[in-house]
Write an enzyme that holds these catalytic residues in place. Structure first.
Site, PDB file in Angstrom:
ATOM      1  N   CYS A 273       0.835  -1.120   0.002  1.00 47.28           N
ATOM      2  CA  CYS A 273      -0.087   0.065  -0.198  1.00 47.28           C
ATOM      3  C   CYS A 273       0.818   1.064   0.093  1.00 47.28           C
ATOM      4  O   CYS A 273       1.540   1.771  -1.057  1.00 47.28           O
ATOM      5  CB  CYS A 273      -1.043   0.055   1.202  1.00 47.28           C
ATOM      6  SG  CYS A 273      -2.402   1.273   0.970  1.00 47.28           S
TER       7      CYS A 273
ATOM      8  N   HIS B  42      -3.322  -4.894   1.156  1.00 50.44           N
ATOM      9  CA  HIS B  42      -2.552  -5.265   2.553  1.00 50.44           C
ATOM     10  C   HIS B  42      -2.727  -6.716   2.943  1.00 50.44           C
ATOM     11  O   HIS B  42      -3.775  -7.271   3.472  1.00 50.44           O
ATOM     12  CB  HIS B  42      -3.690  -4.411   3.557  1.00 50.44           C
ATOM     13  CG  HIS B  42      -3.400  -3.037   3.692  1.00 50.44           C
ATOM     14  ND1 HIS B  42      -2.498  -2.332   4.480  1.00 50.44           N
ATOM     15  CD2 HIS B  42      -3.934  -2.094   2.922  1.00 50.44           C
ATOM     16  CE1 HIS B  42      -2.400  -1.288   4.383  1.00 50.44           C
ATOM     17  NE2 HIS B  42      -3.389  -0.900   3.412  1.00 50.44           N
TER      18      HIS B  42
ATOM     19  N   GLU C  49      -1.217  -8.254   5.108  1.00 51.92           N
ATOM     20  CA  GLU C  49      -1.011  -8.497   6.527  1.00 51.92           C
ATOM     21  C   GLU C  49      -2.499  -8.732   7.197  1.00 51.92           C
ATOM     22  O   GLU C  49      -2.635  -8.851   8.388  1.00 51.92           O
ATOM     23  CB  GLU C  49      -0.243  -7.419   7.095  1.00 51.92           C
ATOM     24  CG  GLU C  49      -0.758  -5.948   7.390  1.00 51.92           C
ATOM     25  CD  GLU C  49      -0.826  -5.121   5.984  1.00 51.92           C
ATOM     26  OE1 GLU C  49      -1.164  -3.969   6.157  1.00 51.92           O
ATOM     27  OE2 GLU C  49      -0.481  -5.803   5.039  1.00 51.92           O
TER      28      GLU C  49
END
Length: 186
Positions: A79, A170, A172
Site C-alpha cells: 500500500c 494489505h 497482513e
C-alpha cells in the site's frame, strides 16, 4: 530463521510482524538506522506515505533501505509502501525510494470509506488471493523489467522487479501468508 526488518515508523507494523512470525520468520521493528543491515528481508508497510517518507529521510533509514535493496535484499512493499518504493509518484510530498521502476497513483480506489476486499488472480499462485484495498494506490506505468503480478478492474495492483515486490493492497490483514512466505523464501 530469516530476520525480517519491518519499518515501524507508522502504519500496519504489528500486523506485518504477526504475519512474518506466523510464516516462520523472525520480525524486528525498525525505528532507527543501523537495524536494516542486520536483516535478510525488509517490509515497508502501509500507512500514510507522506508521514513515512519524512520519517525515513529524517532517521537515515531511507538510505539503508536503498542500499539493502541494491544489494539484493528482498523487499515487500504494501500500500503506502508501494508508493514509497516507486520511482515516480503522481502527486504529493512523498520522496520516492526508487526501488521499482514504476509510476504510482495515490488513493486510486477512493477514500477510506470506500475500502473493499476482492478476489484477485496473482501470477504464480494456484488459487485466488483475497486482497484488502484501503485508500489503495495503483501502478500507472511499469518500466523495463517490471513484472505485473496481479490486476484488478483492469489496473495493475501487484508488481515485482528483481528482489522487490510491491502490492497496492494489505496482505497482513488477510491471514493468507503467501506474500510473506515469498519474502521469507526469496
Amino acid at each position: 530463521m530469516r530476520r525480517i526488518g519491518v519499518i515501524a515508523l507508522q502504519g500496519d507494523v504489528s500486523e506485518h510482524i504477526s504475519a512474518i512470525e506466523a510464516a516462520g520468520g523472525q520480525a524486528v521493528p525498525v525505528r532507527r538506522a543501523g537495524i536494516i543491515p542486520t536483516c535478510s528481508g525488509i517490509v515497508i508497510p502501509g500507512g500514510e506515505s507522506t508521514t513515512i517518507s519524512r520519517q525515513l529521510e529524517r532517521t537515515g533509514i531511507a538510505a539503508e533501505i536503498k542500499q539493502a535493496a541494491a544489494n539484493g535484499t528482498p523487499v515487500l512493499a504494501t500500500c503506502a509502501g508501494l508508493v514509497l518504493a516507486a520511482k515516480e509518484i503522481d502527486a504529493g510530498d512523498v520522496k520516492p525510494l526508487g526501488l521499482i521502476d514504476i509510476s504510482v497513483g495515490r488513493n486510486a480506489f477512493g477514500p477510506q470509506r470506500e475500502s473493499f476486499e476482492a478476489e484477485i488472480n496473482v501470477e504464480g499462485f494456484d488459487r485466488p488471493y483475497r486482497a484488502v484495498f484501503i485508500r489503495a494506490p495503483v501502478v500507472l506505468r511499469c518500466g523495463e523489467g517490471v513484472e505485473k503480478l496481479a490486476r484488478f478492474g483492469g489496473r495493475t495492483v501487484a508488481v515485482r522487479q528483481g528482489n522487490v515486490i510491491g502490492l497496492a493492497f494489505h496482505p497482513e490483514l488477510t491471514g493468507d501468508l503467501r506474500f510473506h512466505k515469498m519474502l521469507l523464501e526469496a
